[in-house]
Design an enzyme around this catalytic site. Structure first.
Site, PDB file in Angstrom:
ATOM      1  N   SER A  24       0.832  -1.212   0.000  1.00 24.29           N
ATOM      2  CA  SER A  24       0.000   0.000   0.000  1.00 24.29           C
ATOM      3  C   SER A  24       0.863   1.257   0.000  1.00 24.29           C
ATOM      4  O   SER A  24       0.354   2.356   0.148  1.00 24.29           O
ATOM      5  CB  SER A  24      -0.907   0.003   1.233  1.00 24.29           C
ATOM      6  N   ASN A 111      -1.858  -2.449  13.356  1.00 28.93           N
ATOM      7  CA  ASN A 111      -3.309  -2.206  13.369  1.00 28.93           C
ATOM      8  C   ASN A 111      -3.683  -0.948  14.154  1.00 28.93           C
ATOM      9  O   ASN A 111      -4.492  -0.147  13.703  1.00 28.93           O
ATOM     10  CB  ASN A 111      -4.049  -3.416  13.955  1.00 28.93           C
ATOM     11  N   THR A 156     -38.878  27.909  -9.054  1.00 30.79           N
ATOM     12  CA  THR A 156     -39.189  26.558  -8.580  1.00 30.79           C
ATOM     13  C   THR A 156     -39.417  25.769  -9.859  1.00 30.79           C
ATOM     14  O   THR A 156     -39.944  26.319 -10.835  1.00 30.79           O
ATOM     15  CB  THR A 156     -40.440  26.511  -7.683  1.00 30.79           C
ATOM     16  N   HIS A 157     -39.009  24.518  -9.869  1.00 31.45           N
ATOM     17  CA  HIS A 157     -39.079  23.683 -11.091  1.00 31.45           C
ATOM     18  C   HIS A 157     -38.321  24.335 -12.255  1.00 31.45           C
ATOM     19  O   HIS A 157     -38.652  24.094 -13.405  1.00 31.45           O
ATOM     20  CB  HIS A 157     -40.534  23.426 -11.510  1.00 31.45           C
ATOM     21  N   SER A 278     -12.649  27.433 -26.753  1.00 26.20           N
ATOM     22  CA  SER A 278     -12.787  26.208 -27.520  1.00 26.20           C
ATOM     23  C   SER A 278     -11.729  26.202 -28.605  1.00 26.20           C
ATOM     24  O   SER A 278     -11.360  27.247 -29.139  1.00 26.20           O
ATOM     25  CB  SER A 278     -14.185  26.153 -28.145  1.00 26.20           C
ATOM     26  N   LYS A 284     -16.504  30.783 -28.203  1.00 25.89           N
ATOM     27  CA  LYS A 284     -16.844  30.110 -26.956  1.00 25.89           C
ATOM     28  C   LYS A 284     -16.057  30.588 -25.749  1.00 25.89           C
ATOM     29  O   LYS A 284     -14.883  30.900 -25.833  1.00 25.89           O
ATOM     30  CB  LYS A 284     -16.606  28.587 -27.090  1.00 25.89           C
ATOM     31  N   ASN A 286     -16.142  28.964 -21.949  1.00 29.80           N
ATOM     32  CA  ASN A 286     -16.819  27.889 -21.219  1.00 29.80           C
ATOM     33  C   ASN A 286     -16.582  27.957 -19.710  1.00 29.80           C
ATOM     34  O   ASN A 286     -15.465  28.235 -19.279  1.00 29.80           O
ATOM     35  CB  ASN A 286     -16.322  26.539 -21.733  1.00 29.80           C
ATOM     36  N   GLU A 291     -18.080  23.440 -14.189  1.00 27.62           N
ATOM     37  CA  GLU A 291     -18.403  22.107 -14.723  1.00 27.62           C
ATOM     38  C   GLU A 291     -17.555  21.027 -14.053  1.00 27.62           C
ATOM     39  O   GLU A 291     -18.042  19.955 -13.699  1.00 27.62           O
ATOM     40  CB  GLU A 291     -18.154  22.080 -16.233  1.00 27.62           C
ATOM     41  N   TYR A 318      -9.422  -6.032  13.022  1.00 26.63           N
ATOM     42  CA  TYR A 318      -8.810  -5.509  11.796  1.00 26.63           C
ATOM     43  C   TYR A 318      -8.919  -6.538  10.675  1.00 26.63           C
ATOM     44  O   TYR A 318      -8.752  -7.734  10.891  1.00 26.63           O
ATOM     45  CB  TYR A 318      -7.330  -5.158  12.031  1.00 26.63           C
ATOM     46  N   GLN A 323      -7.223  -1.610   4.461  1.00 25.75           N
ATOM     47  CA  GLN A 323      -6.119  -0.892   3.823  1.00 25.75           C
ATOM     48  C   GLN A 323      -6.638  -0.037   2.660  1.00 25.75           C
ATOM     49  O   GLN A 323      -6.025   0.968   2.292  1.00 25.75           O
ATOM     50  CB  GLN A 323      -5.087  -1.912   3.320  1.00 25.75           C
ATOM     51  N   LYS A 326      -7.740   4.256   2.453  1.00 30.92           N
ATOM     52  CA  LYS A 326      -6.957   5.485   2.312  1.00 30.92           C
ATOM     53  C   LYS A 326      -7.151   6.195   0.982  1.00 30.92           C
ATOM     54  O   LYS A 326      -7.236   7.428   0.940  1.00 30.92           O
ATOM     55  CB  LYS A 326      -5.479   5.194   2.561  1.00 30.92           C
TER      56      LYS A 326
HETATM   57  N1  ARG Z   1      -1.055  -1.159   5.495  1.00 31.54           N
HETATM   58  C1  ARG Z   1      -1.991  -1.580   6.469  1.00 31.54           C
HETATM   59  C2  ARG Z   1      -3.270  -0.737   6.352  1.00 31.54           C
HETATM   60  O1  ARG Z   1      -3.196   0.290   5.762  1.00 31.54           O
HETATM   61  C3  ARG Z   1      -1.437  -1.395   7.828  1.00 31.54           C
HETATM   62  C4  ARG Z   1      -1.971  -2.354   8.806  1.00 31.54           C
HETATM   63  C5  ARG Z   1      -1.538  -3.728   8.463  1.00 31.54           C
HETATM   64  N2  ARG Z   1      -1.877  -4.664   9.459  1.00 31.54           N
HETATM   65  C6  ARG Z   1      -1.767  -5.963   9.259  1.00 31.54           C
HETATM   66  N3  ARG Z   1      -2.104  -6.741  10.247  1.00 31.54           N
HETATM   67  N4  ARG Z   1      -1.366  -6.451   8.134  1.00 31.54           N
HETATM   68  O2  ARG Z   1      -4.315  -1.098   6.810  1.00 31.54           O
END
Ligand code: ARG
Length: 460
Positions: A24, A111, A156-157, A278, A284, A286, A291, A318, A323, A326
């Protein structure tokens, strides 16, 4: 022999693939400073509780500072073999301080570490977002202040309904973003909880002083249940949910700016620096920014669906699924920040065409409700008054006239109650100034609302 060859190749390539798949680092490298901040607090706590010596702590803290510097100077190469930011930092620390680095992870698991990192990160970002949203509110209020008495059709509408003040319309958005800020502030209470010390899920046998770690990291409270500490991502779901609502507000505003800047409306002109041309049509101009913000709302809502689906049905505690939290989180933070920023700046670059706005009120019987109100003021019940005003509109349509154009004789045919004071009563200016109910578009109401908002935001 054949099997061995095949097996060897297979296990080799599978390992590489899994390594890549499992990693990750490309995403969680953004947590490096939160991770280091969390580790330093953990080290300080361990020294205080004599889990490690003060000398060891000093060396770890100095080493972590050095690692931070190295990351910032791009001196650390990220690779899938070290999986995530936590392992990268620990590995780099070993290279800087030697064997003592192996003590850093005492009484800790990735964790609870990752839960802490995300909370440190999100606490900071949520505060920044609250500031940015308040900045945009200022842009809204400033525009309202500068166009306090500009009249436009209210819809409205998407059909012309009744005349309103443009400033009142802007203040509707002020209210939306006020609620967004409230939601983020409330969410901050749940982000601001310190999970470190939960370890893998069950707590730890070391005499950790979680309260001390909390204090060092300036969190408001320590999490109460170790299982919940490592499995809770409510705060991420909440944050992205609030961000989605804020983006939806921006998307509604975008839609209006796009409509208003069209030739059909021509209520506003967005300056050249916030529009694009454009490559084929020379005429144009824009409204790309509006948008794009409207479009980016889709990705933030998508992020919400991602995180909700990700968390659904996950057993305690966990799971590696988490993971994946993120990417949608970081993307949401980055998207909301840039959209808020760009909108704040764009607002200083919008010109309001007040003649066009008020002229748009002249056609479409926007004062029909006021004609009914007029008849009520002469003693008719509202339902009957509504019917007479309706007949007046139908009649005016056959003559190609607006209500203000009907002669008194024509009015008398519709109702004996109508006198020549009707013309003032149904004039656009009057329709606004009589809307004195609290929260309505009356001139004084809006002036007060704008003043109150300006005061709350510290504007003059
Ligand atoms: N990269 C993991 C995450 O973002 C970190 C935690 C990993 N924990 C594990 N028991 N493998 O969640």
């Amino acid at each position: 022999m054949n099997e061995k060859l095949w097996g060897g190749r297979f296990s080799q390539s599978t390992d590489e693939l899994v390594e890549k798949f499992n990693a990750s680092i490309d995403v969680d490298k953004h947590l490096y400073d939160s991770d280091i901040e969390g580790s330093i607090a953990h080290v300080k706590m361990m020294a205080r509780e004599s889990i490690i010596t003060q000398d060891e702590a000093d060396s770890l803290i100095a080493g972590l500072g050095k690692v931070k510097e190295k990351i910032e100077n791009n001196e650390i190469e990220f690779s899938a073999s070290l999986e995530d930011i936590h392992m990268h930092i620990e590995d780099a620390l070993g290279k800087v301080v030697g064997d003592v680095a192996k003590k850093l992870h005492t009484g800790r698991s990735r964790n609870d570490q990752v839960a802490l990192d995300v909370r440190i990160y999100l606490k900071k970002e949520t505060k920044i977002i609250i500031e940015l949203l308040a900045g945009f509110q200022k842009a809204l209020v400033r525009m309202a202040q500068n166009h306090l008495d500009v009249i436009m059709p209210g819809y409205t509408h998407l059909q012309r309904a009744q005349p309103i003040l443009f400033s009142h319309h802007l203040m509707a958005y002020y209210e939306m973003f006020k609620r967004d800020i409230e939601r983020f502030k409330d969410c901050l209470k749940r982000i601001d909880v310190m999970p470190l010390g939960a370890a893998a899920l069950a707590g730890t046998t070391y005499p950790l002083n979680r309260e001390f770690t909390r204090e060092v990291l300036a969190f408001s409270k320590v999490s109460d249940n170790s299982i919940d500490s490592v499995s809770d991502r409510d705060f991420v779901m909440e944050f992205i949910s609030h961000a989605s609502i804020a983006m939806i507000h921006f998307s509604r505003l975008s839609e209006e700016l796009i409509l208003w800047s069209s030739s059909e409306f021509s209520f506003i002109t967005i300056s050249d620096s916030f529009t694009t041309g454009s490559s084929i049509m020379p005429q144009k101009k824009n409204p790309d920014v509006a948008e794009l913000v409207r479009g980016k709302t889709g990705r933030v809502v998508g992020n919400l669906v991602t995180i909700l689906t990700l968390m659904k049905s996950l057993p305690m505690a966990y799971n590696k699924d988490m993971q994946e939290d993120k990417e949608p989180l970081f993307d949401t933070v980055d998207t909301l920040k840039i959209c808020t920023d760009v909108y704040t700046r764009m607002f200083e670059n919008i010109k309001i065409h007040k003649e066009r706005m008020v002229n748009a009120c002249a056609l479409g019987f926007l004062n029909a409700t006021d004609l009914a109100d007029y008849l009520v003021s002469k003693g008719l019940a509202f339902r009957q008054a509504h019917a007479v005003a309706g007949r007046a509109v139908a009649y005016a349509l056959t003559k190609g006239k607006e209500l203000n154009d009907l002669t008194l004789e024509e009015y008398k045919d519709l109702s004996e109650l109508i006198e020549k004071d009707v013309y003032k009563f149904i004039s656009i200016h009057e329709t606004i100034s009589r809307r004195i109910s609290y929260g309505g578009t009356g001139f004084d109401n809006v002036k007060q609302a704008v003043k109150k908002a300006a005061g709350a935001l510290g504007l003059k």
